[in-house]
Design a protein around this motif. Sequence first.
Motif, PDB file in Angstrom:
ATOM      1  N   ILE A   4     -39.324 -11.113  34.914  1.00 39.23           N
ATOM      2  CA  ILE A   4     -39.876 -12.434  34.079  1.00 39.23           C
ATOM      3  C   ILE A   4     -41.397 -11.803  33.103  1.00 39.23           C
ATOM      4  CG2 ILE A   4     -40.191 -14.425  33.642  1.00 39.23           C
ATOM      5  CD1 ILE A   4     -37.397 -14.199  34.638  1.00 39.23           C
ATOM      6  N   ILE A   5     -41.353 -11.915  32.358  1.00 41.20           N
ATOM      7  CA  ILE A   5     -42.644 -11.981  31.859  1.00 41.20           C
ATOM      8  C   ILE A   5     -44.026 -12.834  32.065  1.00 41.20           C
ATOM      9  CG2 ILE A   5     -44.011 -10.384  30.030  1.00 41.20           C
ATOM     10  CD1 ILE A   5     -41.601  -8.650  31.381  1.00 41.20           C
ATOM     11  N   THR A   6     -45.601 -11.706  32.313  1.00 41.11           N
ATOM     12  CA  THR A   6     -46.181 -13.358  32.459  1.00 41.11           C
ATOM     13  C   THR A   6     -47.490 -13.042  31.621  1.00 41.11           C
ATOM     14  OG1 THR A   6     -47.380 -13.115  34.270  1.00 41.11           O
ATOM     15  CG2 THR A   6     -45.239 -15.044  33.921  1.00 41.11           C
ATOM     16  N   GLN A  33     -52.107 -16.998  41.686  1.00 37.09           N
ATOM     17  CA  GLN A  33     -51.511 -17.277  42.488  1.00 37.09           C
ATOM     18  C   GLN A  33     -50.067 -18.179  42.368  1.00 37.09           C
ATOM     19  OE1 GLN A  33     -53.675 -21.264  43.551  1.00 37.09           O
ATOM     20  NE2 GLN A  33     -55.591 -20.710  45.145  1.00 37.09           N
ATOM     21  N   GLN A  34     -50.248 -18.985  40.894  1.00 39.82           N
ATOM     22  CA  GLN A  34     -48.455 -18.225  40.477  1.00 39.82           C
ATOM     23  C   GLN A  34     -47.861 -17.893  39.987  1.00 39.82           C
ATOM     24  OE1 GLN A  34     -49.507 -20.577  37.149  1.00 39.82           O
ATOM     25  NE2 GLN A  34     -48.835 -22.425  37.679  1.00 39.82           N
ATOM     26  N   VAL A  35     -48.438 -16.298  39.971  1.00 36.79           N
ATOM     27  CA  VAL A  35     -47.874 -15.062  39.498  1.00 36.79           C
ATOM     28  C   VAL A  35     -47.551 -14.289  41.229  1.00 36.79           C
ATOM     29  CG1 VAL A  35     -47.944 -14.462  37.580  1.00 36.79           C
ATOM     30  CG2 VAL A  35     -49.518 -13.898  39.124  1.00 36.79           C
ATOM     31  N   LYS A  36     -48.255 -14.769  42.542  1.00 36.37           N
ATOM     32  CA  LYS A  36     -48.176 -14.178  43.875  1.00 36.37           C
ATOM     33  C   LYS A  36     -48.319 -12.745  43.294  1.00 36.37           C
ATOM     34  CE  LYS A  36     -44.209 -17.304  45.410  1.00 36.37           C
ATOM     35  NZ  LYS A  36     -43.811 -17.232  45.317  1.00 36.37           N
ATOM     36  N   TYR A  37     -49.652 -12.805  43.324  1.00 34.84           N
ATOM     37  CA  TYR A  37     -50.048 -11.318  42.643  1.00 34.84           C
ATOM     38  C   TYR A  37     -51.208 -11.097  44.321  1.00 34.84           C
ATOM     39  CZ  TYR A  37     -53.281  -7.201  41.320  1.00 34.84           C
ATOM     40  OH  TYR A  37     -54.490  -6.655  40.583  1.00 34.84           O
ATOM     41  N   CYS A  38     -50.942  -9.015  44.349  1.00 34.66           N
ATOM     42  CA  CYS A  38     -51.523  -9.554  45.783  1.00 34.66           C
ATOM     43  C   CYS A  38     -51.864  -8.049  44.984  1.00 34.66           C
ATOM     44  CB  CYS A  38     -50.379  -9.414  46.639  1.00 34.66           C
ATOM     45  SG  CYS A  38     -50.977  -8.119  48.793  1.00 34.66           S
ATOM     46  N   SER A  39     -53.538  -7.646  44.995  1.00 38.72           N
ATOM     47  CA  SER A  39     -54.148  -6.836  44.849  1.00 38.72           C
ATOM     48  C   SER A  39     -53.896  -5.423  45.441  1.00 38.72           C
ATOM     49  CB  SER A  39     -55.253  -7.108  44.287  1.00 38.72           C
ATOM     50  OG  SER A  39     -55.830  -7.617  45.439  1.00 38.72           O
ATOM     51  N   TYR A  40     -54.182  -5.600  46.766  1.00 41.13           N
ATOM     52  CA  TYR A  40     -53.829  -4.271  47.903  1.00 41.13           C
ATOM     53  C   TYR A  40     -52.598  -3.945  47.471  1.00 41.13           C
ATOM     54  CZ  TYR A  40     -58.129  -6.644  49.323  1.00 41.13           C
ATOM     55  OH  TYR A  40     -59.533  -6.615  49.277  1.00 41.13           O
ATOM     56  N   ILE A  63     -43.016 -10.073  36.861  1.00 38.31           N
ATOM     57  CA  ILE A  63     -42.653 -11.228  38.282  1.00 38.31           C
ATOM     58  C   ILE A  63     -41.346 -10.548  38.139  1.00 38.31           C
ATOM     59  CG2 ILE A  63     -42.165 -12.980  38.737  1.00 38.31           C
ATOM     60  CD1 ILE A  63     -45.593 -12.142  37.788  1.00 38.31           C
ATOM     61  N   ASN A  64     -40.797 -10.370  39.890  1.00 32.00           N
ATOM     62  CA  ASN A  64     -39.933 -10.311  40.194  1.00 32.00           C
ATOM     63  C   ASN A  64     -39.561 -11.263  40.538  1.00 32.00           C
ATOM     64  OD1 ASN A  64     -37.383  -9.945  41.872  1.00 32.00           O
ATOM     65  ND2 ASN A  64     -38.527  -8.525  43.563  1.00 32.00           N
ATOM     66  N   PRO A  65     -38.092 -12.114  39.917  1.00 31.59           N
ATOM     67  CA  PRO A  65     -37.772 -12.947  39.444  1.00 31.59           C
ATOM     68  C   PRO A  65     -36.857 -13.295  41.302  1.00 31.59           C
ATOM     69  CG  PRO A  65     -36.276 -11.500  38.531  1.00 31.59           C
ATOM     70  CD  PRO A  65     -36.872 -11.310  38.860  1.00 31.59           C
ATOM     71  N   LYS A  66     -36.544 -12.507  42.019  1.00 33.92           N
ATOM     72  CA  LYS A  66     -35.972 -13.366  43.262  1.00 33.92           C
ATOM     73  C   LYS A  66     -37.544 -13.653  44.476  1.00 33.92           C
ATOM     74  CE  LYS A  66     -32.829  -9.056  43.002  1.00 33.92           C
ATOM     75  NZ  LYS A  66     -31.577  -7.796  43.478  1.00 33.92           N
ATOM     76  N   GLU A 119     -40.586 -14.135  42.887  1.00 27.95           N
ATOM     77  CA  GLU A 119     -41.001 -15.259  41.615  1.00 27.95           C
ATOM     78  C   GLU A 119     -42.792 -14.291  41.989  1.00 27.95           C
ATOM     79  OE1 GLU A 119     -40.901 -19.225  41.768  1.00 27.95           O
ATOM     80  OE2 GLU A 119     -39.751 -18.583  40.125  1.00 27.95           O
ATOM     81  N   SER A 120     -42.776 -13.394  42.337  1.00 25.19           N
ATOM     82  CA  SER A 120     -43.698 -12.698  42.316  1.00 25.19           C
ATOM     83  C   SER A 120     -44.457 -10.970  41.677  1.00 25.19           C
ATOM     84  CB  SER A 120     -44.320 -11.780  44.024  1.00 25.19           C
ATOM     85  OG  SER A 120     -42.954 -11.076  44.424  1.00 25.19           O
ATOM     86  N   SER A 121     -45.625 -11.234  41.610  1.00 21.38           N
ATOM     87  CA  SER A 121     -45.939  -9.729  40.307  1.00 21.38           C
ATOM     88  C   SER A 121     -45.969  -8.441  40.628  1.00 21.38           C
ATOM     89  CB  SER A 121     -47.168  -9.620  39.480  1.00 21.38           C
ATOM     90  OG  SER A 121     -48.173  -9.005  39.355  1.00 21.38           O
ATOM     91  N   VAL A 122     -45.282  -7.474  40.255  1.00 23.06           N
ATOM     92  CA  VAL A 122     -45.042  -6.100  40.928  1.00 23.06           C
ATOM     93  C   VAL A 122     -45.032  -5.256  40.087  1.00 23.06           C
ATOM     94  CG1 VAL A 122     -42.317  -6.881  41.891  1.00 23.06           C
ATOM     95  CG2 VAL A 122     -42.127  -6.058  39.385  1.00 23.06           C
ATOM     96  N   TRP A 123     -45.968  -5.807  38.475  1.00 18.91           N
ATOM     97  CA  TRP A 123     -46.041  -4.781  38.090  1.00 18.91           C
ATOM     98  C   TRP A 123     -47.712  -5.333  36.810  1.00 18.91           C
ATOM     99  CZ3 TRP A 123     -47.458  -4.911  32.532  1.00 18.91           C
ATOM    100  CH2 TRP A 123     -47.475  -3.849  31.914  1.00 18.91           C
ATOM    101  N   ARG A 124     -48.122  -4.977  37.158  1.00 24.71           N
ATOM    102  CA  ARG A 124     -50.056  -5.388  36.081  1.00 24.71           C
ATOM    103  C   ARG A 124     -50.884  -4.055  35.160  1.00 24.71           C
ATOM    104  NH1 ARG A 124     -54.079 -10.026  38.334  1.00 24.71           N
ATOM    105  NH2 ARG A 124     -52.049 -11.175  37.587  1.00 24.71           N
ATOM    106  N   SER A 125     -50.946  -5.119  33.812  1.00 31.13           N
ATOM    107  CA  SER A 125     -51.558  -3.997  33.286  1.00 31.13           C
ATOM    108  C   SER A 125     -52.349  -5.951  32.248  1.00 31.13           C
ATOM    109  CB  SER A 125     -50.546  -3.453  32.045  1.00 31.13           C
ATOM    110  OG  SER A 125     -51.227  -2.721  31.253  1.00 31.13           O
ATOM    111  N   VAL A 126     -53.294  -4.493  32.139  1.00 28.02           N
ATOM    112  CA  VAL A 126     -55.061  -5.641  31.398  1.00 28.02           C
ATOM    113  C   VAL A 126     -55.279  -4.338  30.313  1.00 28.02           C
ATOM    114  CG1 VAL A 126     -57.369  -6.135  32.020  1.00 28.02           C
ATOM    115  CG2 VAL A 126     -55.839  -5.902  34.263  1.00 28.02           C
ATOM    116  N   TYR A 127     -55.729  -4.833  28.800  1.00 27.72           N
ATOM    117  CA  TYR A 127     -56.299  -4.330  27.737  1.00 27.72           C
ATOM    118  C   TYR A 127     -57.194  -5.341  27.155  1.00 27.72           C
ATOM    119  CZ  TYR A 127     -56.345  -2.254  23.600  1.00 27.72           C
ATOM    120  OH  TYR A 127     -56.506  -1.341  22.440  1.00 27.72           O
ATOM    121  N   PRO A 128     -59.057  -4.853  27.317  1.00 21.61           N
ATOM    122  CA  PRO A 128     -59.808  -5.107  26.550  1.00 21.61           C
ATOM    123  C   PRO A 128     -59.384  -5.939  25.389  1.00 21.61           C
ATOM    124  CG  PRO A 128     -59.856  -3.188  26.948  1.00 21.61           C
ATOM    125  CD  PRO A 128     -58.921  -2.684  27.462  1.00 21.61           C
ATOM    126  N   LEU A 129     -59.296  -6.699  25.031  1.00 17.27           N
ATOM    127  CA  LEU A 129     -58.640  -7.022  23.630  1.00 17.27           C
ATOM    128  C   LEU A 129     -59.820  -7.015  22.298  1.00 17.27           C
ATOM    129  CD1 LEU A 129     -55.863  -9.829  24.135  1.00 17.27           C
ATOM    130  CD2 LEU A 129     -56.287  -7.778  22.624  1.00 17.27           C
TER     131      LEU A 129
END
Length: 197
Positions: free
Chosen positions: A88-90, A106-113, A139-142, A144-154
């Motif tokens: 799932i892409i958020t 919290q919604q994407v269960k992001y764990c920075s560590y 997001i891994n749908p199994k 519902e937590s983030s497994v990959w994150r990318s940031v871009y300064p628009l």
Amino acid sequence: MINTRLLSCLAFIISLAACSSFLEATTSFRDGFDFSSVESYSTYGRNSSFGDSQNLSDTTRNTIELAIEQGFESNGFNYKTFQKADIIITYHLLSNRSADLDKYNQQVKYCSYCFRAGQASRAELLKELRSGSLILDIINPKNESSVWRSVYPLKFKEDDNSREMQEKISHAVNSMLRHYPRDKTIGIDTNAKRESA
């Protein structure tokens, strides 16, 4: 009389300057997730709790979601319904309110560590979290937590028209997807290897 060769050179220099105004995405991900087996993606619906996590205009949402669709489809992923998709892409467009990002995390269960693979460290990702930056999560749908994150300064400007905004968002998503780990060898960015070859 101006030489056509001179005009061609000027046009080339202007196009280079325009391209150089684009930046690169900063990306990290969890090891242990098999990114190479992913074939399909989906997004959360507008009426989901994810849709309430930020206050964006319909135009901005449509532009971001269209860029996501085009970017993922051009990279060989198929769109499927939420229940059948491999990932799932958020997304989140950062504002000055840190509470909005906290709610989204919290919604994407992001764990920075937990993000120890990819080209960016935890500190590098945190450094890019500035107002106006676009965050894309896989997001891994199994669970519902983030497994990959990318940031871009628009870096939107006040006088950007809709076409300029669309170009910046499309470039951001494409830049992010260049760091998608397609190899089973976690931590190796095969796209980056291909570009450097």
